[in-house]
Write a protein that holds these residues in place. Sequence first.
Motif, PDB file in Angstrom:
ATOM      1  N   PHE A   1       0.869  -1.182   0.000  1.00  0.00           N
ATOM      2  CA  PHE A   1       0.000   0.000   0.000  1.00  0.00           C
ATOM      3  C   PHE A   1       0.901   1.226   0.000  1.00  0.00           C
ATOM      4  CE2 PHE A   1      -2.057   3.493   2.226  1.00  0.00           C
ATOM      5  CZ  PHE A   1      -3.284   3.571   1.593  1.00  0.00           C
ATOM      6  N   LEU A   2       0.640   2.143  -0.910  1.00  0.00           N
ATOM      7  CA  LEU A   2       1.448   3.358  -1.015  1.00  0.00           C
ATOM      8  C   LEU A   2       0.526   4.548  -1.260  1.00  0.00           C
ATOM      9  CD1 LEU A   2       4.173   4.900  -1.436  1.00  0.00           C
ATOM     10  CD2 LEU A   2       4.005   4.274  -3.851  1.00  0.00           C
ATOM     11  N   GLN A   3       0.743   5.602  -0.479  1.00  0.00           N
ATOM     12  CA  GLN A   3       0.007   6.851  -0.676  1.00  0.00           C
ATOM     13  C   GLN A   3       1.008   8.000  -0.597  1.00  0.00           C
ATOM     14  OE1 GLN A   3      -3.010   8.721   2.231  1.00  0.00           O
ATOM     15  NE2 GLN A   3      -4.284   7.542   0.833  1.00  0.00           N
ATOM     16  N   SER A   4       1.164   8.728  -1.696  1.00  0.00           N
ATOM     17  CA  SER A   4       2.110   9.847  -1.756  1.00  0.00           C
ATOM     18  C   SER A   4       1.364  11.102  -2.188  1.00  0.00           C
ATOM     19  CB  SER A   4       3.241   9.552  -2.739  1.00  0.00           C
ATOM     20  OG  SER A   4       4.067   8.515  -2.255  1.00  0.00           O
ATOM     21  N   LEU A   5       1.490  12.165  -1.384  1.00  0.00           N
ATOM     22  CA  LEU A   5       0.701  13.365  -1.619  1.00  0.00           C
ATOM     23  C   LEU A   5       1.518  14.622  -1.375  1.00  0.00           C
ATOM     24  CD1 LEU A   5      -2.378  12.211   0.474  1.00  0.00           C
ATOM     25  CD2 LEU A   5      -2.303  12.260  -2.018  1.00  0.00           C
ATOM     26  N   LEU A   6       1.299  15.628  -2.215  1.00  0.00           N
ATOM     27  CA  LEU A   6       1.787  16.970  -1.933  1.00  0.00           C
ATOM     28  C   LEU A   6       0.744  17.671  -1.069  1.00  0.00           C
ATOM     29  CD1 LEU A   6       3.160  18.058  -5.425  1.00  0.00           C
ATOM     30  CD2 LEU A   6       4.468  17.259  -3.451  1.00  0.00           C
ATOM     31  N   THR A   7       1.191  18.448  -0.087  1.00  0.00           N
ATOM     32  CA  THR A   7       0.277  19.135   0.812  1.00  0.00           C
ATOM     33  C   THR A   7       0.469  20.644   0.709  1.00  0.00           C
ATOM     34  OG1 THR A   7       1.795  19.096   2.706  1.00  0.00           O
ATOM     35  CG2 THR A   7       0.370  17.175   2.395  1.00  0.00           C
TER      36      THR A   7
END
Length: 223
Positions: free
Chosen positions: A84-90
């Motif tokens: 499971f991978l979640q990559s986000l710019l904030t």
Amino acid sequence: MFFKKKSLLLLISMTGFISVSAQTVDEKPHPRPPMPVEVLIGNRGLNFQFNTTKQFNPNSRFGFFNVTSFFADYKNVVAKNEFFLQSLLTAKLWKKISAVGGFSINQFSGFKPTAGLQFVHANKKMLVVIQPQVGLTQDHHLENFSLFEFKPQINDKWGVYTRLQAVIDYAPSLKSHNRSYVYLRVGAVYKNYQFGLGSNFDFYGPTKHNENNFGVFMRAEFF
């Protein structure tokens, strides 16, 4: 999969809103959050998780959020291994609320670009992260990541550690559950290390097929 027109409009609107809001936020520098690395040695297999929450610089309202985890079956049954991978710019909008955009990947539903909001409340004893997102694909899936940590200190070195972490991924257009889990941890804190008992409850697909993993966890926070 290519974005549909309304997905592009949503993304463009959010980008414009971030740009306008970023000019009005009174940003203050914050201490660097830790990067925790955790291993759960369970009855069914081994779970690994690595989290990252970073600002581009101490005064920036822009940053990066990532959760990476995988499960390895002891018998090496390939179909039971997963990731499971979640990559986000904030982008900070107001106080504890940020806009997020990036992608989520898991072996069940594949690659999904997403956008949404992030709420973070943090102090020495408590961490709360609630992150609802909308998929920018044809299915427009809904995904929510939640994290609740409570770690009161007993003295300068020791404390108590508890955590509830959950994810749900649902496709309203198909009325179908994709993937969800609930992770529970309870144990002790020694300086920047945590250890104790853990349990993972995983659910897969429309039938919500359940697989559980119980064991002991070890966790370290790097700064």
